[in-house]
Structures are given as C-alpha cells and as structure tokens.
Design a protein around this motif. Structure first.
Motif, PDB file in Angstrom:
ATOM      1  N   SER A 158      32.563  36.732  32.054  1.00 29.48           N
ATOM      2  CA  SER A 158      32.832  37.220  33.746  1.00 29.48           C
ATOM      3  C   SER A 158      31.359  37.907  33.747  1.00 29.48           C
ATOM      4  O   SER A 158      30.695  38.002  34.904  1.00 29.48           O
ATOM      5  CB  SER A 158      33.359  38.650  33.616  1.00 29.48           C
TER       6      SER A 158
ATOM      7  N   GLN B  54      37.955  38.644  38.090  1.00 29.93           N
ATOM      8  CA  GLN B  54      39.184  38.927  37.465  1.00 29.93           C
ATOM      9  C   GLN B  54      39.785  40.636  37.902  1.00 29.93           C
ATOM     10  O   GLN B  54      40.798  40.066  37.470  1.00 29.93           O
ATOM     11  CB  GLN B  54      38.565  39.488  36.115  1.00 29.93           C
TER      12      GLN B  54
ATOM     13  N   ASP C 225      36.787  33.783  38.150  1.00 31.16           N
ATOM     14  CA  ASP C 225      37.972  34.405  36.705  1.00 31.16           C
ATOM     15  C   ASP C 225      39.155  34.873  36.487  1.00 31.16           C
ATOM     16  O   ASP C 225      39.403  35.764  36.733  1.00 31.16           O
ATOM     17  CB  ASP C 225      36.103  35.757  36.619  1.00 31.16           C
ATOM     18  N   GLU C 226      39.634  34.427  35.469  1.00 35.97           N
ATOM     19  CA  GLU C 226      40.732  34.418  35.433  1.00 35.97           C
ATOM     20  C   GLU C 226      41.885  34.264  36.009  1.00 35.97           C
ATOM     21  O   GLU C 226      42.646  35.499  36.380  1.00 35.97           O
ATOM     22  CB  GLU C 226      40.680  35.157  34.249  1.00 35.97           C
TER      23      GLU C 226
HETATM   24 MG    MG Z   1      36.591  38.246  31.408  1.00 34.50          MG
END
Ligand code: MG
Ligand code: ATP
Lengths: 253, 400
Positions: A47, A91, A172-173
């Motif tokens: 991240s 995220q 991000d995810e």
């Molecule tokens: Mg992360």
C-alpha cells in the motif's frame, strides 16, 4: 502507449516517534495494456508503494524516481498526478460526508478533462457504468462511501476508474472483501476498461482467485519493501502453494 | 497543503447523563426582571465561563441606548412586518413578559432599557406566504442598543419571521415568542454583523399544543455574538426544532446556547448546531441543555453539535446537558463532536484530480449539507451558502 517507471524507490513514513523506512529500492515498469500482479505478505509495503505513486503526503520519497512517459511524477501534486492519468483504487476508500457520489464524480470528471462533461452523455455514461457494475442507481445520491459496505466501496472505486479513464491504475486489494459474484463484476469492469482504453494495471492482491478473472502478464513477489522476484502467471500459483516463507527468510538474512 | 493526521474525535452517547445531571438543575436557574439580580459577570460563573466577558463591559451596562439627537444606535426597518404590527409594548404590558423573563445580565438590561417592544401579532388560521422581515442595522461600534420583540402567532397560523442583523453596535436583543395551538412558526435570526459588533440575545418561545416551532440561528459576523435559544411548551404535542449554523474567523467569538424545557408530555425537541472555525483565536461555544420534567412523559429529544476546525489556533467548546426526571420517555439522546479538517478526505478527493481549493470547498459544503437541508428556507439557505463561499475564499486567500 504509456509507461509508468519506478526506479530504486525508497520511501519512509513519518510517525510520531520515528522516520520509518518502508520501501527499500523498488523497481517496476508498467506499460499500457499490461497487468502486473503484486503479491506479498502483510506489512511488506504494497500500500505504501500505491500511496507513493498517488502522492499521499504522509509518505516521503527519500530516493529514487517515478516517471510517467518520462515526466517526473514526484514533482506533481496529488491532483496533477490524476490529471496526468494515474489512478489509485484504495484499499480503504475514504468517506466524505455530505458530498454525493454524483456530485463527486462530476467534479472529478470536470477536473480531469478540464471541462464539464456534456450533461446528456454524462448521465448516460454514469448510468451505464453503474449498471455494468450492478450498482443500484440510488448510490448516485448517497454520500461518498458513507455507510457503503466493503464490497460497495470497492465497486465505487472501479466505477470511478471507468468514468475517469486513467492510463495506469493501481488497484490496492480491490478484491479483498468481495464475494464471488462481486469479484466477477469488478474483474469484468477492469477488463472492460483494459479493452477499451489499453489501461495498464498494477494489481495488488493476496489471493490468486482474482487472477483467474484478470490475467496478469507479470507477477511480482513483494517482500520487505522491494520486489524479491518477478515471473509470469505461474509464479502466482507457486506462491499460493508455498507461501512467502522462502522470501521472508531470505530477506531476513 | 498542511497535513493533520488527527481523526475527528467522535463521541455519541445517548442517555449517558441519565442519573448524573449537572450540579444544579437547569430548573433552578434564576430568572428576574430586576437588573440588580444579575451582577455584571466576571467570567467565573458557570454560564459565562467560555465568554470573553472582559470585552463585554459596554453591553452589560445598566444604561439607556446611545441616542444622539435623531441618530439612533440601530435602525429597525419594519417595512416587512407592517401588516402584523401591533402597538408597542411597555415593560410589564402583556403579552410582553409572559414568556420571557430575563435569565442573565444581557437579557435583563435589554429588558430594562427597551421601553417599547415591537409587537407582531399573527392572525389565527392565516398563512403568511411572504416572509416577515425585520432588518436591524447597527449604526456604530460600541453604541449601546436595546431591543425586545414580542411575536404572538395565533392558533393554526403559519409564518416565517427573519431578523437580519447588519452593521455594528453593542446590541442586546430579546425575542419573546408565543406559538399558538397548532401554529407553525419559523424564526430565523441572521447575525451578519460587521467585525466589531457585539450582540447578546435571549430568545424564548412557548410552544402551544400541537404547534410547530423552528428557531434558526445563523451567525457569521460580529466580534462577540451570544444567542440563547430557549423553548418550553404550553401543552402536549408541541414540536420544537432549534437549529444553528456558524462560521467563526480569527478572533471571533460565536456562542450559542439552547435550552429545551420539556414541561409537557408528548413534546418533541430536535436541536442541531453545526459550525466551522478558521483562524487564530476563532472560538465557538455550544451549550445545549435539555430538561425532561417529571410530568413530561412520552417526549422525544435529540441534540447534536458538530464542529469542523479548519486551521490551527481555533477552538470549539461543545457541551450537551441532558437532565431526565422521568423514565417514561420515547427517546432522548445527544451527540457532540469536534473534528479537525480531515486530510484523508482531502487526499481522496485530490487523487481524483480535484484541486485543493475545490476539494476543501466540497468537504466544508458537505459538512453543512444536512443542516442546510433541515433549514429548508430557500432565502436563508442562499444567503448562508454565499456567506460560506465567501468565508472559504477568505481562507484560501489567507492560506495562499
Ligand atoms: Mg495494503
Ligand atoms: N502512516 C503510517 N504510520 C506508521 N506506520 C506505517 C504507516 N503506513 C504504513 N506503515 C507501516 O509500514 C509497513 C508497510 O505498510 P503497508 O500498508 O504498505 O503494507 P501492505 O503491504 O500494504 O500490507 P497489507 O497486506 O496488510 O495491506 C507496515 O509495517 C505499516 O505498519
């Protein structure tokens, strides 16, 4: 054809007590149309890499470069990076009370394009994109991310990506917290944008399941603040079976 | 761009004060028409501890208005209320004094030195389509001005009254409101004073059976503004909404106190105050008292205050007090929070290409969005939005 080039990137974060080094020499090149999966253990700095690309002021680049088609990204402000064609699907997307999704999207689109979108086509585009992501039209009048479920927040990120049409996106995810159906919907969205605009993607994930829907050209193992190994899609399967132990131990010596 | 990592502190604790009322019940608070009953505050009193009383010497004075020949300290434009104006009321002349009994030094000197109260009498069962408007314009900083308004809304009448304060003065103004049974009355008090004005106000309303009362305080200008909005009921079914919006700049003190006195069953109160602060020494205060008396069964109350601190050096005090004397209530709650400008919101918006100025604007407008929707008076909303816009411009200018 666009190229995002990250060279020997070192990033630290200012905490109350220390100057903490997180990224320790990241090298990564992402071209239009390519999908790079980044996989690595919790806390390895994925991240942080995403935020550094987007320009989050909490993270300080201590050395190295980021360029977009040769332009110095690090010299750009956060909004300028978005205008240059970078996009970060976060995220943990942030709630903005009192600002409706439709107002937010229109303001963002106007900023990125430098002019307000034509009302008729804009409404149509927004409706279409929401429909494709199976988002209830009611979301347009809700406040940005306020009270959204985890999965709804992620869809909303992809909605923004579809409408803002960046050149390179960092996800991000985006797959975390999605059920199987939502995962498919989101993956379809990403693939749609890739097809239409030749988007380049940096896909940060913990799971190979999303890679069944979004095929990566490259897989990078991210450990202790840098890329420990790069390979093709087969690397993801190996990680799924073996975990990161090997890399973590190697990084520890 | 400055970055502050503090998360807004949030605290929501409905009914947390049940069983732990403030030291002295709000019911025991002194009210009187005698000036001598209220000595000039020294700042140590509970009610005055947040107020810069050292700057209020003039406005506390037991003195007549600063009239210089034909030149009055403030002009009152009543052209917007001629239709409903009755003969002015002397102190003690009913209905003056039936609802409002002064509760502090500012109100008692206002009462003592306003010989002729403006009396607005709204006909029963009549709907006033046009807003009723009184414009108060102060003619000079430091000039003592006293005002008292009495509004009597006949049963089942419907109206909107706007008190609009501009210019400058040392102004003390009382507002006394009788909302007849089934009436719907909205009172807006706009504080758009010049930077050097001082304004103390006590606004008391008595809400009739099944009546609806809305009091909206909008404080933007002035050096020190302190408006107390109090409400009690004259029968069951009354519904009171006390709203406030404020924006304090450097050196400005904006204080709002509200008191919902649930003295009748099945009454409602909704108190919502929201404010933004920016600049060194900007100070806002909200104290929200709610008293649910023994006889007030089945009542419903909720009070909320939120403050958005845009820059360092500003301070917001926020104190809800809920006193409950009966267990038989439909609902009672309060929430209060003061948060710094959230830089994560700023980052999120900017990462979508929105520049800093517009991102800040979105966040601040968003902060006020729900209360602006509650105000529901287009004329006031437009004035307010324009003022917020102006305040933000000033801020951006200062930040650049
Ligand atoms: Mg992360
Ligand atoms: N603002 C911050 N303050 C202090 N430490 C931080 C901050 N941001 C990141 N870190 C630390 O930096 C390291 C890397 O964090 P990062 O969020 O980049 O990891 P990640 O690889 O994304 O992990 P995950 O898989 O759990 O999302 C962690 O040890 C984290 O605690």
């Amino acid at each position: 054809m666009t190229t995002l080039e990250i060279r020997d990137l070192h990033v630290s974060v200012e905490t109350d007590t220390e100057h903490k080094q997180i990224l320790r020499g990241v090298d990564l090149t992402i071209n239009s149309g390519e999908t790079h999966a980044i996989m690595g253990p919790n806390g390895s700095g994925k991240s942080t890499l995403a935020y550094a690309v987007a320009g989050h002021p909490k993270y300080t680049v201590t050395s190295g470069t980021i360029t977009l088609d040769g332009e110095d990204v690090l010299a750009m402000g956060v909004d300028e990076r978005a205008k240059a064609g970078l996009f970060l699907a976060m995220q943990y997307p942030v709630e903005v009370p009192g600002v409706t999704v439709s107002n937010f999207l229109r303001t963002a689109k106007t900023s990125i394009d430098g002019e307000a979108p034509k009302l008729r086509t804009w409404v149509k585009d927004m409706k279409g994109a929401m429909e494709a992501l199976r988002m209830d039209p009611a979301f347009a009048e809700r406040n940005v991310n306020e009270g959204f479920s985890g999965g709804e927040k992620k869809r909303h990120e992809i909605l923004q990506m579809e409408l803002l049409q960046p050149k390179i996106a960092v996800l991000d995810e985006t797959d975390s917290g999605l059920d199987v159906d939502a995962l498919k919907v989101v993956a379809e969205g990403v693939n749609r944008v890739k097809e239409q605009t030749g988007l380049g993607v940096m896909l940060i994930t913990h799971y190979t399941r999303i890679l069944r829907y979004i095929n990566p050209d490259h897989v990078h193992v991210f450990v202790a603040g840098k890329v420990a190994e790069s390979g093709g899609p087969e690397l993801a399967d190996r990680l799924e079976n073996e975990g990161y132990d090997r890399y973590v131990q190697a990084a520890a010596v | 761009m400055t970055l502050l990592t503090d998360k807004p502190r949030d605290h929501v604790d409905p009914q947390s004060t049940v069983g732990s009322p403030p030291e002295e019940s709000r019911a025991a608070r002194l009210t009187s028409f005698e000036v001598s009953d209220f000595p000039v505050p020294n700042g140590r009193e509970e009610e005055w501890r947040f107020t810069p009383v050292d700057r209020l010497g003039g406005v506390f004075a037991d003195e007549a208005d600063d009239v210089r020949g034909d030149d009055h300290p403030a002009d009152f434009d009543v052209s917007g209320v001629l239709d409903v104006m009755g003969d002015s009321l002397a102190p003690g002349q009913a209905p003056r004094g039936t609802v409002l009994v002064p509760g502090d030094r500012g109100a008692v000197v206002a009462s003592a030195h306003c010989a002729e109260a403006l009396y607005l009498k709204l006909e029963a069962e009549r709907e006033y389509v046009e807003p009723l408007r009184v414009n108060i314009h102060g003619n000079g900083a430091g000039r003592l001005s006293s005002a008292h308004y009495v509004v009597e809304a006949g049963h089942h009448s419907k109206a909107l009254l706007i008190l609009d304060h501009t210019g400058s003065a040392d102004h003390r103004g009382n507002l006394e409101v009788i909302v007849g049974d089934g009436a719907e009355l909205t009172v807006v008090t706009l504080q758009r004073w010049d930077d050097d004005a001082i304004h103390l106000g006590q606004h008391d309303a008595q809400v009739g059976r099944d009546a609806t009362y809305k009091h909206i305080a909008v404080s933007l200008g002035g050096s020190i503004v302190r408006v107390n909005s109090n409400v009690r009921y004259d029968g069951p079914g009354g519904d009171a909404t006390l709203l406030g919006v404020y924006f304090a700049d450097a050196g400005q003190h904006l204080e709002h106190r509200s008191f919902a006195d649930h003295n009748a069953p099945h009454t409602k109160s909704l108190v919502t105050y929201k404010g933004a602060l920016q600049g060194d020494g900007a100070h806002t205060v909200w104290v929200g008292d709610v008293l649910i008396r023994k006889e007030a069964e089945g009542i419903d109350t909720y009070e909320l205050n939120r403050n958005l601190v845009l820059t360092d050096g500003a301070r917001a005090d926020s104190i809800p007090n809920l006193e409950i004397e009966t267990g038989e209530i439909a609902g009672a709650g309060h929430a209060s929070s003061t948060g710094r400008f959230d830089d994560e919101q700023l980052f999120y918006l900017m990462s979508r290409g929105i520049d800093e100025t517009n991102a800040r604007r979105l966040v601040v407008r968003g902060f006020f969005a729900d209360i602006i929707a509650k105000i529901g008076v287009p004329e006031v909303v437009d004035t307010l939005m324009a003022a917020i816009e102006e305040e933000l411009e000033a801020d951006m200018g200062a930040a650049a």
